[in-house]
Design a protein around this motif. Structure first.
Motif, PDB file in Angstrom:
ATOM      1  N   SER A  30      79.072  65.824  12.131  1.00  8.30           N
ATOM      2  CA  SER A  30      78.253  66.286  11.017  1.00  8.30           C
ATOM      3  C   SER A  30      76.922  66.861  11.514  1.00  8.30           C
ATOM      4  O   SER A  30      76.498  67.931  11.077  1.00  8.30           O
ATOM      5  CB  SER A  30      78.009  65.142  10.040  1.00  8.30           C
ATOM      6  OG  SER A  30      77.294  65.570   8.920  1.00  8.30           O
ATOM      7  N   LYS A  31      76.284  66.172  12.428  1.00  8.58           N
ATOM      8  CA  LYS A  31      75.016  66.672  12.984  1.00  8.58           C
ATOM      9  C   LYS A  31      75.227  68.016  13.688  1.00  8.58           C
ATOM     10  O   LYS A  31      74.400  68.912  13.581  1.00  8.58           O
ATOM     11  CB  LYS A  31      74.418  65.656  13.958  1.00  8.58           C
ATOM     12  CG  LYS A  31      73.795  64.474  13.287  1.00  8.58           C
ATOM     13  CD  LYS A  31      73.239  63.497  14.333  1.00  8.58           C
ATOM     14  CE  LYS A  31      72.670  62.265  13.690  1.00  8.58           C
ATOM     15  NZ  LYS A  31      72.215  61.279  14.690  1.00  8.58           N
ATOM     16  N   ARG A  32      76.333  68.115  14.407  1.00  6.60           N
ATOM     17  CA  ARG A  32      76.630  69.342  15.142  1.00  6.60           C
ATOM     18  C   ARG A  32      76.905  70.515  14.193  1.00  6.60           C
ATOM     19  O   ARG A  32      76.454  71.630  14.417  1.00  6.60           O
ATOM     20  CB  ARG A  32      77.841  69.102  16.051  1.00  6.60           C
ATOM     21  CG  ARG A  32      78.155  70.245  16.966  1.00  6.60           C
ATOM     22  CD  ARG A  32      79.259  69.867  17.964  1.00  6.60           C
ATOM     23  NE  ARG A  32      80.101  71.007  18.147  1.00  6.60           N
ATOM     24  CZ  ARG A  32      81.344  71.143  17.703  1.00  6.60           C
ATOM     25  NH1 ARG A  32      81.918  70.172  17.052  1.00  6.60           N
ATOM     26  NH2 ARG A  32      82.023  72.230  17.912  1.00  6.60           N
ATOM     27  N   TYR A  63      76.188  70.683  10.729  1.00  4.05           N
ATOM     28  CA  TYR A  63      75.262  70.896   9.609  1.00  4.05           C
ATOM     29  C   TYR A  63      73.807  70.572   9.936  1.00  4.05           C
ATOM     30  O   TYR A  63      72.943  70.746   9.092  1.00  4.05           O
ATOM     31  CB  TYR A  63      75.710  70.073   8.398  1.00  4.05           C
ATOM     32  CG  TYR A  63      77.155  70.311   8.056  1.00  4.05           C
ATOM     33  CD1 TYR A  63      77.560  71.520   7.498  1.00  4.05           C
ATOM     34  CD2 TYR A  63      78.116  69.349   8.319  1.00  4.05           C
ATOM     35  CE1 TYR A  63      78.897  71.752   7.209  1.00  4.05           C
ATOM     36  CE2 TYR A  63      79.447  69.575   8.019  1.00  4.05           C
ATOM     37  CZ  TYR A  63      79.834  70.774   7.472  1.00  4.05           C
ATOM     38  OH  TYR A  63      81.149  71.010   7.186  1.00  4.05           O
ATOM     39  N   GLY A  64      73.555  70.057  11.134  1.00  2.00           N
ATOM     40  CA  GLY A  64      72.190  69.714  11.509  1.00  2.00           C
ATOM     41  C   GLY A  64      71.724  68.390  10.936  1.00  2.00           C
ATOM     42  O   GLY A  64      70.569  68.010  11.096  1.00  2.00           O
ATOM     43  N   ASP A  65      72.609  67.667  10.270  1.00  2.00           N
ATOM     44  CA  ASP A  65      72.260  66.405   9.629  1.00  2.00           C
ATOM     45  C   ASP A  65      73.552  65.653   9.340  1.00  2.00           C
ATOM     46  O   ASP A  65      74.629  66.250   9.292  1.00  2.00           O
ATOM     47  CB  ASP A  65      71.521  66.679   8.316  1.00  2.00           C
ATOM     48  CG  ASP A  65      70.623  65.553   7.866  1.00  2.00           C
ATOM     49  OD1 ASP A  65      70.697  64.452   8.439  1.00  2.00           O
ATOM     50  OD2 ASP A  65      69.827  65.781   6.941  1.00  2.00           O
ATOM     51  N   TRP A  67      72.955  76.067   0.177  1.00  2.00           N
ATOM     52  CA  TRP A  67      72.857  76.309   1.617  1.00  2.00           C
ATOM     53  C   TRP A  67      74.095  77.055   2.122  1.00  2.00           C
ATOM     54  O   TRP A  67      73.976  78.037   2.866  1.00  2.00           O
ATOM     55  CB  TRP A  67      72.673  74.971   2.336  1.00  2.00           C
ATOM     56  CG  TRP A  67      72.552  75.049   3.815  1.00  2.00           C
ATOM     57  CD1 TRP A  67      71.484  75.478   4.537  1.00  2.00           C
ATOM     58  CD2 TRP A  67      73.547  74.648   4.771  1.00  2.00           C
ATOM     59  NE1 TRP A  67      71.751  75.370   5.889  1.00  2.00           N
ATOM     60  CE2 TRP A  67      73.003  74.859   6.048  1.00  2.00           C
ATOM     61  CE3 TRP A  67      74.828  74.117   4.663  1.00  2.00           C
ATOM     62  CZ2 TRP A  67      73.708  74.572   7.208  1.00  2.00           C
ATOM     63  CZ3 TRP A  67      75.529  73.832   5.820  1.00  2.00           C
ATOM     64  CH2 TRP A  67      74.968  74.064   7.075  1.00  2.00           C
ATOM     65  N   ARG A 107      74.275  80.971   3.549  1.00  2.00           N
ATOM     66  CA  ARG A 107      74.883  81.327   4.835  1.00  2.00           C
ATOM     67  C   ARG A 107      75.917  82.434   4.679  1.00  2.00           C
ATOM     68  O   ARG A 107      76.146  83.207   5.608  1.00  2.00           O
ATOM     69  CB  ARG A 107      75.542  80.104   5.478  1.00  2.00           C
ATOM     70  CG  ARG A 107      74.561  79.109   6.014  1.00  2.00           C
ATOM     71  CD  ARG A 107      75.184  77.909   6.657  1.00  2.00           C
ATOM     72  NE  ARG A 107      76.595  78.068   6.972  1.00  2.00           N
ATOM     73  CZ  ARG A 107      77.299  77.223   7.678  1.00  2.00           C
ATOM     74  NH1 ARG A 107      76.744  76.141   8.141  1.00  2.00           N
ATOM     75  NH2 ARG A 107      78.573  77.421   7.911  1.00  2.00           N
ATOM     76  N   ARG A 156      66.051  74.483   3.232  1.00  2.00           N
ATOM     77  CA  ARG A 156      66.207  75.146   4.532  1.00  2.00           C
ATOM     78  C   ARG A 156      66.457  76.636   4.378  1.00  2.00           C
ATOM     79  O   ARG A 156      66.380  77.384   5.349  1.00  2.00           O
ATOM     80  CB  ARG A 156      67.350  74.501   5.307  1.00  2.00           C
ATOM     81  CG  ARG A 156      67.114  73.042   5.593  1.00  2.00           C
ATOM     82  CD  ARG A 156      68.298  72.399   6.217  1.00  2.00           C
ATOM     83  NE  ARG A 156      68.184  70.947   6.121  1.00  2.00           N
ATOM     84  CZ  ARG A 156      69.048  70.110   6.606  1.00  2.00           C
ATOM     85  NH1 ARG A 156      70.105  70.545   7.247  1.00  2.00           N
ATOM     86  NH2 ARG A 156      68.874  68.814   6.454  1.00  2.00           N
TER      87      ARG A 156
END
Length: 185
Positions: free
Chosen positions: A21-23, A25-27, A85, A89, A178
């Protein structure tokens, strides 16, 4: 405020999901934190979402508008935040994104096909659904059967997402922020 703790047990499966998830979506996405309380549900849901992401018959912007219309109809603030978001994108203009919850009041912002998709997504989301034969036939004619089936399925998927997220009390996680253009100080 979430109705369940957003600090699930740190199982190996949850830690892998957290890393992914971090990879991506950044969170760590709050729904993932919720599903992290039940490893079997987390694995099944993650596998399901990965398969949904491979659907390519429907134009991605139409798909996102349908997702946001369903989320708006249900009132899922987390889904709207994340959807904004995702749509940003994809290059969907901000004024169009802001208008999705009240698209009937600003139809000039949307193409005729987009209006049909928004109407269909809302009709599917109603309890009881209010989809008509005319809506379905119009979209089948405009999109083709394959994309129509995908549209129908993605609205149903968003109903699952939005209803779960709303039921567990998730709210926006700051994804929309963001996308904002920073103001000059």
């Amino acid at each position: 405020m979430a109705r369940i703790s957003l600090t699930p047990p740190r199982t190996i499966v949850y830690r892998i999901a957290e890393w992914y998830s971090k990879r991506m979506y950044g969170d760590v996405l709050d729904p993932g934190k919720v599903y992290g309380h039940n490893t079997k549900v987390l694995l099944a849901y993650a596998g399901f979402e990965r398969k949904v992401a491979r659907w390519k018959a429907l134009d991605p912007q139409l798909k996102e508008l349908a997702v946001m219309a369903a989320a708006a109809r249900i009132g899922c603030s987390w889904c709207m935040d994340f959807g904004y978001w995702e749509a940003h994108r994809l290059g969907i203009p901000q004024e169009k994104l802001r208008a999705v919850p009240m698209w009937r009041e600003q139809p000039e912002l949307f193409a005729p096909l987009e209006l049909s998709v928004l109407e269909y997504a809302e009709a599917m989301t109603e309890t009881e659904p209010t989809v008509t034969d005319e809506m379905a036939q119009k979209l089948i004619k405009l999109l083709g059967e394959k994309a129509f089936v995908e549209l129908t399925a993605i609205v149903a998927v968003e109903n699952l997402r939005s209803r779960v997220n709303s039921a567990v009390g998730l709210v926006g996680q700051g994804f929309k922020d963001r996308c904002a253009v920073p103001s000059k100080a």
